[in-house]
Write an enzyme that holds these catalytic residues in place. Structure first.
Site, PDB file in Angstrom:
ATOM      1  N   PRO A 194      -3.233  -0.840  19.298  1.00  0.00           N
ATOM      2  CG  PRO A 194      -5.050  -2.157  18.569  1.00  0.00           C
ATOM      3  CD  PRO A 194      -4.244  -1.680  19.788  1.00  0.00           C
TER       4      PRO A 194
ATOM      5  CG  HIS B 259      -1.834  -1.149   1.381  1.00  0.00           C
ATOM      6  ND1 HIS B 259      -2.950  -1.033   0.638  1.00  0.00           N
ATOM      7  CD2 HIS B 259      -1.738  -2.166   1.876  1.00  0.00           C
ATOM      8  CE1 HIS B 259      -3.871  -2.262   0.777  1.00  0.00           C
ATOM      9  NE2 HIS B 259      -2.749  -3.196   1.523  1.00  0.00           N
TER      10      HIS B 259
ATOM     11  CE  LYS C 163       4.408   3.482  13.684  1.00  0.00           C
ATOM     12  NZ  LYS C 163       4.367   3.232  12.388  1.00  0.00           N
TER      13      LYS C 163
ATOM     14  CE1 TYR D 139      -1.147   3.614   9.995  1.00  0.00           C
ATOM     15  CE2 TYR D 139      -0.170   3.103   7.395  1.00  0.00           C
ATOM     16  CZ  TYR D 139      -0.935   3.066   8.489  1.00  0.00           C
ATOM     17  OH  TYR D 139      -2.164   2.174   8.531  1.00  0.00           O
TER      18      TYR D 139
ATOM     19  CE1 TYR E 167      -5.421   2.985  11.640  1.00  0.00           C
ATOM     20  CE2 TYR E 167      -5.019   2.970   9.286  1.00  0.00           C
ATOM     21  CZ  TYR E 167      -4.849   2.721  10.495  1.00  0.00           C
ATOM     22  OH  TYR E 167      -3.646   1.739  10.691  1.00  0.00           O
TER      23      TYR E 167
END
Ligand code: RFL
Ligand code: PHB
Length: 388
Positions: free
Chosen positions: A290, A72, A294, A382, A200
């Site tokens: 979560p 991605h 990470k 990220y 998200y």
């Protein structure tokens, strides 16, 4: 029995460390209290940071991930149904890979066996001794036989519920923690993911995350109560909430639910991560919620540091890297803690929130989905900061 490094726990941390040490010509023994079948089928993380995917390839376990992993170059944030994409490729030319943790574990177990082991499953009664001497020991039972493993060093890669952290003498560890007043219900469903990239989703009905394991398998998470039992979530309630919390941003197809589980949300760090010749790595030393994805990546980062420190010790008689292990890891750990806490607090509903808090969250989300500087900062965290 004697080895250079005794590794307790065959999760991502312990298995990756064993492989790194093997490549450096350092001997190790890995012991695990569960069965091979159990650890290879435990559904958990899925997101591998840019550098971590490269690292897995470098240590020779990236072949299947390259074939089956889903790459991605961006991720989506939905704000009550209004969807925005953050383009990692344009901002940083970096990507993340979705590849189940249990697949990484399978690849590492296969590699360990091909390397000649030893990797002992279903060990019992593990304890550690003589940690402040140069001959620390691990005692355990395997196939009915009591074993004492004499080591130069011990790696505590036995996760949050392991025995190594509780083996530190009283008064050594400082504990930093925060519990969140909610959990995540996670499901695996035979349903095509609603978007190519993850979503998200901030929603007045609660947070939801739409991720995936393959083009036909969705991994979906819903914010739920802190101590909720999965029985409180029959399939119909799950789908109703997943549709609602997507807020019309995309269409979600329902399918068979293959697995359900509830995860508590916690931030946790112990300092220092070492005592004598015992070194903690991964979840045994720290837990992140979560939301930032990470946990497994931090476990990999710790063992990169530990393998370098051990390499310095054996090849160049250096003790500074060993002594500085905890300090070197904790810098990255706290950065990931901050990011995971921040992602968690902007995305979720809190029982004690005020209308002020909701407007503040939305303002944060609008900023990180519109300002190029803010998007770049989020993207950098990220996809994962480089390990060096
Ligand atoms: P693990 O994986 O817990 O492995 C520890 C191993 O030690 C064994 N063990 C013992 N062995 C011998 N003797 C004893 N006395 C022992 N006690 C325990 C255990 O059986 C086990 O096999 O720790 P490790 O290696 O540090 O790896 C950490 C990761 O597992 C964890 O951080 C991630 O799963 C967290 N996480 C995520 N991380 C990511 O990087 N990206 C994600 O997308 C992500 N999503 C998640 C997650 C964790 C989740 N849950 C369920 C906690 C999503 C979820 C829902
Ligand atoms: C997952 O794919 O399981 C996953 C991805 C991103 C997260 C958490 C979990 O933030």
């Amino acid at each position: 029995m004697r080895t250079q490094v005794g590794i307790i726990g065959a999760g991502p941390a312990g298995l990756a460390l064993a492989r790194m040490l093997h490549l450096q010509g350092i001997s190790s023994v890995v012991i695990e209290n569960r069965s091979r079948d159990y650890i290879e089928n435990r559904i958990r993380a899925g997101l591998i940071e840019h550098w971590a995917a490269d690292m897995l390839t470098d240590i020779g376990v990236g072949e299947r991930m390259k074939r089956e992993g889903l790459v991605h170059w961006g991720t989506n944030f939905a704000i009550n149904g209004d969807i925005h994409r953050i383009d990692f490729k344009a901002l940083l030319n970096k990507r993340i890979t979705i590849y189940g943790q249990q697949e990484v574990v399978k690849d590492l177990v296969e590699r360990r066996i091909a390397d000649g082991g030893p990797l002992l499953f279903e060990v019992d009664g593990v304890s550690v001794h003589d940690l402040t001497t140069d001959r620390p020991k691990i005692q355990f039972a395997h196939e009915g036989q009591a074993i004492e493993l004499e080591c130069d060093f011990i790696a505590g890669c036995d996760g949050y519920h392991g025995i190594t952290r509780p083996s530190f003498p009283d008064g050594i560890l400082n504990v930093y923690e925060r519990d969140y007043p909610f959990g995540w219900l996670g499901i695996l469903a035979e349903s095509p993911p609603p978007d190519h990239d993850l979503i998200y989703s901030y929603n007045d009905d609660g947070f939801a995350l739409y991720t995936m394991r393959s083009p036909t398998l969705a991994r979906l998470y819903l914010q739920c109560d802190h101590d909720e039992h999965v029985d409180a979530w029959p399939d119909a309630r799950i789908w109703e909430n997943l549709h609602k919390r997507l807020g019309g941003a995309r269409k979600l197809q329902e399918g068979k639910i293959l697995q359900k589980g509830v995860t508590a949300m916690r931030s946790f760090v112990v300092e220092p991560m070492q005592y004598g010749r015992l070194f903690l790595a991964g979840d045994s030393a720290h837990i992140v919620p979560p939301t930032g994805a990470k946990g497994m990546n931090l476990a990999f980062a710790d063992v990169v540091m530990l393998s370098r420190a051990l390499d310095g010790f054996y090849k160049k008689q250096r003790t500074d890297l060993i002594e500085g292990y905890s300090k070197a890891c904790l810098k990255r750990v706290w950065n990931a803690q901050r990011f995971s806490w921040w992602m968690t607090q902007i995305m979720h509903r809190f029982p004690d929130e005020t209308p002020f808090d909701r407007r503040r969250q939305i303002s944060d989300l609008r900023y990180i989905t519109s300002s190029e500087a803010a998007m770049k900062s989020l993207a950098e965290q990220y996809v994962g900061l480089p390990i060096d």
